[in-house]
Design a protein around this motif. Structure first.
Motif, PDB file in Angstrom:
ATOM      1  N   ILE A 154       0.832  -1.205   0.000  1.00 25.04           N
ATOM      2  CA  ILE A 154       0.000   0.000   0.000  1.00 25.04           C
ATOM      3  C   ILE A 154       0.866   1.254   0.000  1.00 25.04           C
ATOM      4  O   ILE A 154       0.564   2.233  -0.688  1.00 25.04           O
ATOM      5  N   VAL A 212      -5.213  -6.423   0.715  1.00 24.81           N
ATOM      6  CA  VAL A 212      -4.542  -5.529  -0.235  1.00 24.81           C
ATOM      7  C   VAL A 212      -5.385  -5.408  -1.496  1.00 24.81           C
ATOM      8  O   VAL A 212      -5.612  -4.306  -2.011  1.00 24.81           O
ATOM      9  N   PHE A 231      -8.346  -3.230  -0.938  1.00 20.18           N
ATOM     10  CA  PHE A 231      -7.908  -1.833  -0.889  1.00 20.18           C
ATOM     11  C   PHE A 231      -7.755  -1.288  -2.315  1.00 20.18           C
ATOM     12  O   PHE A 231      -8.239  -0.197  -2.629  1.00 20.18           O
ATOM     13  N   VAL A 232      -7.078  -2.064  -3.166  1.00 22.76           N
ATOM     14  CA  VAL A 232      -6.855  -1.635  -4.553  1.00 22.76           C
ATOM     15  C   VAL A 232      -8.187  -1.409  -5.258  1.00 22.76           C
ATOM     16  O   VAL A 232      -8.377  -0.409  -5.952  1.00 22.76           O
ATOM     17  N   HIS A 260     -10.265   1.893  -3.997  1.00 27.25           N
ATOM     18  CA  HIS A 260      -9.680   3.233  -4.080  1.00 27.25           C
ATOM     19  C   HIS A 260      -9.509   3.614  -5.549  1.00 27.25           C
ATOM     20  O   HIS A 260      -8.768   2.948  -6.287  1.00 27.25           O
TER      21      HIS A 260
END
Length: 135
Positions: free
Chosen positions: A39, A64, A67-68, A71
């Protein structure tokens, strides 16, 4: 050129992936040995492709990946999950979280390179199409 981010807690595995992709990923490589480091690397500049292990210290690869995908600046980044977990539930969870491709270790370097080439080609085509439509 955009970099390729290789995320794996094994330095040896990261090197193997980089060697496998050196002819395909011309923008250079960035490495991360943990989810949190991945990140941090995302924040440092554009990423063209991510190769992501699931089993890592501090932050699981699925976290992860989520998150990708949640966002905006990273949503379009192709993510190849490359893991030792060959069970169907892990594969299904990764695909549901937004993995572009799910491969298991040990991997065939030429297969990884061919998939990476295709994902990068698709991303470039989508980028070009978005520019031509004013997007």
């Amino acid at each position: 050129m955009n970099r390729t981010l290789i995320v794996d807690d094994s330095p040896t595995m990261r090197r193997m992936v980089m060697v496998s992709l050196r002819q395909v990923c011309s923008g250079g490589f960035t490495e991360a040995g943990s989810g949190l480091e991945a990140i941090e690397q995302l924040a440092l500049g554009p990423i063209a492709l991510m190769v992501l292990d699931l089993n890592m210290p501090d932050m699981h690869g699925l976290e992860v990946l989520r998150f990708v995908r949640t966002h905006q600046p990273f949503r379009g980044v192709p993510v190849i999950v490359l893991t030792t977990r060959g069970d169907e539930s892990s594969r299904a969870a990764a695909v549901a979280a937004g993995a572009s491709l799910y491969l298991t270790k040990p991997f065939v370097p030429q297969t990884l390179a061919a998939h990476a080439r295709e994902l990068l080609r698709e991303r470039l085509a989508m980028f070009d199409e978005g520019r031509s439509h004013g997007g």
